[in-house]
Write a protein that holds these residues in place. Structure first.
Motif, PDB file in Angstrom:
ATOM      1  N   ARG A 176       0.958   4.036  -3.007  1.00 36.91           N
ATOM      2  CA  ARG A 176       0.699   5.474  -2.810  1.00 36.91           C
ATOM      3  C   ARG A 176       1.752   6.301  -3.532  1.00 36.91           C
ATOM      4  O   ARG A 176       1.435   7.302  -4.176  1.00 36.91           O
ATOM      5  CB  ARG A 176       0.687   5.823  -1.325  1.00 36.91           C
ATOM      6  CG  ARG A 176      -0.642   5.567  -0.653  1.00 36.91           C
ATOM      7  CD  ARG A 176      -0.718   6.227   0.713  1.00 36.91           C
ATOM      8  NE  ARG A 176       0.367   5.887   1.611  1.00 36.91           N
ATOM      9  CZ  ARG A 176       0.373   4.846   2.435  1.00 36.91           C
ATOM     10  NH1 ARG A 176      -0.655   4.021   2.477  1.00 36.91           N
ATOM     11  NH2 ARG A 176       1.396   4.626   3.219  1.00 36.91           N
ATOM     12  N   ARG A 182       1.169   6.124  -7.343  1.00 39.46           N
ATOM     13  CA  ARG A 182      -0.006   6.860  -7.814  1.00 39.46           C
ATOM     14  C   ARG A 182       0.328   8.285  -8.224  1.00 39.46           C
ATOM     15  O   ARG A 182      -0.390   8.898  -8.998  1.00 39.46           O
ATOM     16  CB  ARG A 182      -1.092   6.874  -6.739  1.00 39.46           C
ATOM     17  CG  ARG A 182      -1.862   5.584  -6.701  1.00 39.46           C
ATOM     18  CD  ARG A 182      -3.022   5.687  -5.708  1.00 39.46           C
ATOM     19  NE  ARG A 182      -3.062   4.428  -4.987  1.00 39.46           N
ATOM     20  CZ  ARG A 182      -3.158   4.282  -3.687  1.00 39.46           C
ATOM     21  NH1 ARG A 182      -3.269   5.339  -2.907  1.00 39.46           N
ATOM     22  NH2 ARG A 182      -3.171   3.096  -3.140  1.00 39.46           N
ATOM     23  N   GLU A 224       0.834  -1.209   0.000  1.00 40.85           N
ATOM     24  CA  GLU A 224       0.000   0.000   0.000  1.00 40.85           C
ATOM     25  C   GLU A 224       0.868   1.258   0.000  1.00 40.85           C
ATOM     26  O   GLU A 224       0.595   2.219  -0.712  1.00 40.85           O
ATOM     27  CB  GLU A 224      -0.951   0.014   1.190  1.00 40.85           C
ATOM     28  CG  GLU A 224      -1.827   1.244   1.264  1.00 40.85           C
ATOM     29  CD  GLU A 224      -2.661   1.532   0.015  1.00 40.85           C
ATOM     30  OE1 GLU A 224      -2.882   2.720  -0.294  1.00 40.85           O
ATOM     31  OE2 GLU A 224      -3.081   0.574  -0.666  1.00 40.85           O
TER      32      GLU A 224
END
Length: 91
Positions: free
Chosen positions: A12, A15, A8
């Motif tokens: 992030r 992204r 995760e």
């Protein structure tokens, strides 16, 4: 940190340029899938070897990382390891 949290955190960061990372399978050899712009990025193998795999290999209990469709030639892997200073045992 565990594998899902690490994936995760990496996702992030990715992204920020329209990409991402998804955890497909957890365990001693987690499987990840690159998403968004990262799925077709020609730099994906270098990103995998220089960022994603080292971060996941730092998680206790992880022995290797599987990323279907992301292959790095052993000679290129050795050059990347020399560049990053990570010249430990090849995976």
């Amino acid at each position: 940190m565990n594998v899902p949290d690490t994936v995760e955190a990496l996702s992030r960061m990715m992204r920020g340029h329209g990409g991402g990372l998804e955890l497909v399978a957890d365990g001693a050899v987690p499987t990840v899938r690159y998403t968004g712009m990262c799925a077709g990025c020609p730099g994906r193998p270098a990103c995998h070897e220089g960022l994603v795999a080292p971060a996941l290999l730092a998680v206790p209990g992880v022995r290797d990382v599987d990323a279907p469709g992301t292959r790095v030639d052993p000679a290129a892997r050795a050059r990347l390891q020399q560049f990053t200073g990570d010249e430990g045992e090849p995976r």
